[in-house]
Scaffold this motif. Structure first.
Motif, PDB file in Angstrom:
ATOM      1  N   ASP A  19     -70.273  19.099  26.570  1.00 41.19           N
ATOM      2  CA  ASP A  19     -70.397  18.190  27.705  1.00 41.19           C
ATOM      3  C   ASP A  19     -70.606  16.774  27.184  1.00 41.19           C
ATOM      4  O   ASP A  19     -71.297  16.566  26.184  1.00 41.19           O
ATOM      5  N   HIS A  20     -69.993  15.810  27.884  1.00 38.82           N
ATOM      6  CA  HIS A  20     -70.117  14.413  27.485  1.00 38.82           C
ATOM      7  C   HIS A  20     -69.888  13.526  28.713  1.00 38.82           C
ATOM      8  O   HIS A  20     -68.848  13.619  29.357  1.00 38.82           O
ATOM      9  N   ASP A  21     -70.848  12.693  29.023  1.00 41.84           N
ATOM     10  CA  ASP A  21     -70.742  11.752  30.151  1.00 41.84           C
ATOM     11  C   ASP A  21     -70.290  12.424  31.449  1.00 41.84           C
ATOM     12  O   ASP A  21     -69.428  11.914  32.162  1.00 41.84           O
ATOM     13  N   GLY A  22     -70.830  13.583  31.734  1.00 41.91           N
ATOM     14  CA  GLY A  22     -70.508  14.277  32.980  1.00 41.91           C
ATOM     15  C   GLY A  22     -69.222  15.078  32.951  1.00 41.91           C
ATOM     16  O   GLY A  22     -68.863  15.713  33.941  1.00 41.91           O
ATOM     17  N   ASP A  23     -68.495  15.025  31.834  1.00 48.75           N
ATOM     18  CA  ASP A  23     -67.256  15.794  31.697  1.00 48.75           C
ATOM     19  C   ASP A  23     -67.480  16.964  30.750  1.00 48.75           C
ATOM     20  O   ASP A  23     -68.352  16.908  29.880  1.00 48.75           O
ATOM     21  N   PRO A  45     -63.387  12.244  23.496  1.00 52.50           N
ATOM     22  CA  PRO A  45     -64.312  11.243  22.930  1.00 52.50           C
ATOM     23  C   PRO A  45     -64.737  11.649  21.513  1.00 52.50           C
ATOM     24  O   PRO A  45     -64.855  12.846  21.208  1.00 52.50           O
TER      25      PRO A  45
END
Length: 119
Positions: free
Chosen positions: A60-64, A20
């Motif tokens: 970390d980004h959106d739970g990933d 992302p």
């Protein structure tokens, strides 16, 4: 001070570009610190490599969770060895096959550095 160039090992740049945009920006910013000879606060030595010459940035980004591994071991450049999305749902330990891949790419970076130095 002139930033050191970044050398991308194998698919590391393409892999990073798949992340992302926000993650790419954050990791890019951390790599820029390395280019200037500094260490971003989120960069930490990767376990299993003995010294602080191999570092990882975790975002970390959106739970990933996304990681980029690079080395500052060579004076003339920053080598990005691997960029990947953490798949494991249990624990934070980097999988053995990923560590092996990073070791293999570190050897490639060393060979590339020696060739560039000879020129």
């Amino acid at each position: 001070m002139e930033p050191k160039p970044i050398q991308w090992v194998k698919s590391s740049k393409d892999d990073l570009c798949e992340f992302p945009a926000k993650v790419v920006r954050q990791i890019g910013y951390a790599l820029y610190f390395a280019q200037l000879g500094d260490k971003h606060p989120s960069a930490k030595p990767l376990k299993g490599f003995g010294s602080a010459g191999v570092l990882e940035v975790i975002e970390d980004h959106d739970g990933d969770t996304y990681r980029a591994v690079y080395t500052i071991k060579f004076s003339g450049a920053v080598y990005v060895l691997h960029a990947f999305q953490k798949k494991s749902k249990s624990g934070i330990k980097t999988p053995r096959q990923t560590i092996e891949l990073i070791k293999e790419r570190l050897k490639l970076a060393e060979e590339d550095y020696k060739k560039r130095k000879e020129k």
